[in-house]
Design an enzyme around this catalytic site. Structure first.
Site, PDB file in Angstrom:
ATOM      1  N   GLU A 336       0.830  -1.209   0.000  1.00 52.84           N
ATOM      2  CA  GLU A 336       0.000   0.000   0.000  1.00 52.84           C
ATOM      3  C   GLU A 336       0.864   1.259   0.000  1.00 52.84           C
ATOM      4  O   GLU A 336       0.521   2.261  -0.631  1.00 52.84           O
ATOM      5  CB  GLU A 336      -0.946  -0.010   1.202  1.00 52.84           C
ATOM      6  CG  GLU A 336      -1.840  -1.249   1.306  1.00 52.84           C
ATOM      7  CD  GLU A 336      -2.573  -1.598   0.024  1.00 52.84           C
ATOM      8  OE1 GLU A 336      -2.868  -0.699  -0.776  1.00 52.84           O
ATOM      9  OE2 GLU A 336      -2.852  -2.793  -0.180  1.00 52.84           O
ATOM     10  N   TYR A 422      -1.543  -8.191 -10.942  1.00 54.68           N
ATOM     11  CA  TYR A 422      -0.528  -8.073  -9.895  1.00 54.68           C
ATOM     12  C   TYR A 422       0.711  -8.910 -10.224  1.00 54.68           C
ATOM     13  O   TYR A 422       1.834  -8.394 -10.291  1.00 54.68           O
ATOM     14  CB  TYR A 422      -1.089  -8.557  -8.554  1.00 54.68           C
ATOM     15  CG  TYR A 422      -2.150  -7.696  -7.924  1.00 54.68           C
ATOM     16  CD1 TYR A 422      -1.858  -6.900  -6.814  1.00 54.68           C
ATOM     17  CD2 TYR A 422      -3.458  -7.694  -8.402  1.00 54.68           C
ATOM     18  CE1 TYR A 422      -2.835  -6.124  -6.204  1.00 54.68           C
ATOM     19  CE2 TYR A 422      -4.438  -6.922  -7.802  1.00 54.68           C
ATOM     20  CZ  TYR A 422      -4.125  -6.143  -6.703  1.00 54.68           C
ATOM     21  OH  TYR A 422      -5.095  -5.376  -6.102  1.00 54.68           O
TER      22      TYR A 422
END
Length: 653
Positions: A336, A422
């Site tokens: 993040e 991803y």
């Protein structure tokens, strides 16, 4: 409620407005740089009604009350709209918003209509078309919208006190990505239409409101038992990054630039778990340049939060399921944080380029992990990622469009394959790095962030920059990189850099021994393994296991008593797919306390796939737990168990 008069600030820059009536020399310099992006074919966003080339939102000012009883937000949104010459209307996105009226900046009524939803794309919501005064533009006009969200607004998760750790006060949080913020904010909800914003939010005492912006100071005490909290975000952001949470939460400082919010009952554990955050920030800055967001705070939300984390600027949202007591899942925090460069700083223009956010971020995450936790851990985490990619490609077939990094036109942003975005994105950048050299690649990637800061981007732009600044006309290097095959092709290109086979050598040997003779690792060996090694072992177990096999695994490795939810999930998945009755009570408890889709949907799928045995268990659990899940998680599990709105999960004959 008072009308919040928005203050004017410089910000960094508004996104450009494109119109045929505006020649390039009439636009500010920074707009001439970005102008071609919004009208390029790759930048067109199919999931917005906005027409930014005609009129575009550049700033949002919210003045909202949180109504926990009615489960809605209510107030005004004041929008700055940049309109092209001759533009007579601005089109916004909505999903269930109740509009009370629209005025201009002087309080004059503006005509508006709420259109019908796209019959082929219901999740897109409906357009709000507002009539503007005639523009002599490009100029800036102000639109004030009085509105309320619907109780079922998909972006907002309203929790009763018993759904929180403390059990005394209600809680609410938002989750805007991908296209959910239009259910509580009337704006142009598209990632390429970056906007600055500010907000004044009121909530009943003693609840505290936090947002993904900088707080303007202490809350204002109001006469009606409420408090008002004010925030600002001067950097332009994609609208899905406007986020709020409110509940009985407290703050713990982690370092000079970082801290964590959580319910008091969770705060100590949360603060301990994220104790490495300052080192992670320093690593990111050392690798890829300036951190441009001021603070990096986090909030650990109640369990119903559907994701591992959400990269809201200045306030990362985190699931409590990452707390393991040993920081073994802190790759989530690194991920993040990495979005502070890829995704938040440079954002994909449309959802088809999801890999530009998540693949690049996952690569940076791995580099930060290597810097802080060492090469071995980074290599193991890459190996887990690559194994997921290989499994997905094997399941779907190397020719499947699902395996492409850039998703096909018309694909819902909620229907993409995470492994392609991803994991394949990570493998792509690992391959480029290995081919051109780490030093050269780091210099290029840092320059990419610097030169495209606070701008939208496309795959086409990314590849053009690679070719101009790294390939530089070298035909042999171009051939070795296979750039187009990576981004637009399916499967895994032949030049991929694979993880070091030695990363899990000991674990893979143990897996082989177990498959051959059911020989289990010693308990001391198991405890000495990293969390990544334990996950590797469990992920590689044979699909079919007997009740005796599972009982022996649990006795030897204490799987059902693990404090790491990643390990516990893999244990439960193996147990449920093999109809292991002793695991059912724990699965029931786990699914009642965890709302993270990564865990919830696969466990319901594992139950459902067994047939009658698991389906009876799944329907019973889901009838009890569905109300506590976020709309995104509910949507996934509804499809698994055949849930019908207003009813119950499908019955089993």
């Amino acid at each position: 409620m008072r009308l919040f008069i928005p203050f004017r600030h410089a910000g960094l820059m508004a996104l450009p407005l494109l119109a045929a009536s505006c020649t390039a020399d009439q636009l500010p310099e920074e707009e001439r740089v970005i102008a071609p992006i919004l009208t390029s074919a790759q930048a067109i966003d199919e999931f917005t009604y906005a027409r930014p080339a005609e009129a575009r939102v550049t700033h949002v000012a919210l003045d909202l009350d949180l109504d926990f009883e009615a489960r809605r937000v209510e107030g005004t949104a004041t929008l700055d709209v940049q309109a092209a010459q001759g533009a007579r209307e601005v089109v916004l996105d909505s999903n269930g918003l109740v509009i009370g009226g629209v005025t201009d900046g002087q309080g004059n009524d503006l005509q508006f209509t709420i259109g019908a939803a796209d019959p082929g794309n219901a999740e897109k919501g409906e357009p709000i078309t507002i009539q503007l005064g005639q523009s002599t533009g490009p100029d800036l006009q102000q639109v004030v919208i009085a509105y309320a969200s619907a109780p079922e607004a998909e972006a907002l998760q309203w929790l009763d006190p018993e759904q929180t750790a403390g059990g005394r006060y209600p809680f609410v949080f938002s989750q805007g990505q991908a296209i959910l913020n239009r259910s509580w904010i009337p704006t142009q909800d598209s990632p390429g239409i970056r906007q600055t914003w500010e907000a004044r939010i009121t909530a009943p005492e003693p609840l505290t409101v936090v947002m993904s912006g900088i707080s303007r100071g202490d809350p204002e005490e109001l006469e009606n038992g409420r408090r008002a909290f004010e925030f600002t975000m001067d950097n332009s952001v994609p609208p899905y990054l406007i986020a709020l949470a409110a509940g009985n939460i407290e703050f713990a400082e982690v370092g000079a630039r970082s801290g964590v919010w959580a319910e008091p009952e969770m705060l100590a554990a949360a603060a301990e778990e994220v104790g490495d955050t300052e080192e992670l920030i320093d690593a990111g800055i050392g690798l890829f340049g300036e951190y441009r967001w001021g603070r990096y705070d986090m909030i650990v939300l109640p369990p119903s939060f559907p994701y591992g984390g959400m990269e809201n600027p200045t306030l990362t949202f985190l699931t409590p399921t990452f707390i393991a007591g040993d920081r073994s899942n802190n790759g989530l925090v690194a991920h993040e944080l990495a979005h502070s460069w890829s995704g938040n700083l440079v954002t994909y223009s449309s959802w088809r380029d999801g890999w530009l956010n998540e693949g690049v971020t996952s690569y940076i995450e791995n580099r930060i992990v290597e810097q802080v936790y060492g090469e071995d851990r980074a290599e193991q985490e890459y190996a887990l990622s690559f194994a997921s990619l290989e499994d997905m490609v094997e399941t779907n077939g190397a020719d499947s469009p699902l395996t492409a990094m850039r998703t096909p036109d018309g694909t819902s942003p909620f229907d993409t394959a995470g492994e392609a975005i991803y994991d394949k994105g990570t493998a792509f950048l690992k391959t480029v790095e290995a081919t051109v050299g780490r030093e050269a690649f780091d210099e290029w990637l840092t320059n990419w962030f610097d030169s495209h800061a606070f701008q939208p981007a496309t795959s086409e732009m990314f590849l053009a920059s690679l070719r101009e600044d790294l390939v530089a006309g070298d035909a042999e290097l171009e051939e070795r990189l296979m750039l187009d095959e990576w981004v637009y092709g399916t499967g895994i290109p032949d030049n991929v850099v694979r993880p070091d086979a030695a990363a899990f050598a000991e674990v893979d040997a143990a897996v082989t021994a177990y498959a051959a003779s059911k020989a289990l690792p010693q308990a001391t060996t198991w405890r000495g393994w990293t969390a990544a090694e334990q996950r590797r072992f469990l992920a590689e177990l044979p699909e079919r296991l007997s009740a005796d096999d599972l009982a022996a695994l649990d006795r030897a490795l204490s799987l059902s008593r693990s404090g790491n939810n990643e390990i516990l999930f893999l244990w439960l998945e193996a147990a449920l797919r093999n109809e292991y009755e002793p695991a059912v009570p724990q699965a029931r408890e786990f699914l009642a306390r965890v709302g993270r889709n990564k865990f919830v949907a696969p466990l319901f799928q594992a139950l459902w796939d067994t047939g009658e045995w698991g389906q009876r268990i799944a329907t019973g659990i889901y009838d009890d737990t569905r109300a506590g899940y976020h709309s995104m998680t509910r949507g996934n599990v509804d499809g698994i168990v055949g849930y019908e709105a207003g009813g119950e999960a499908a019955s089993v004959n």
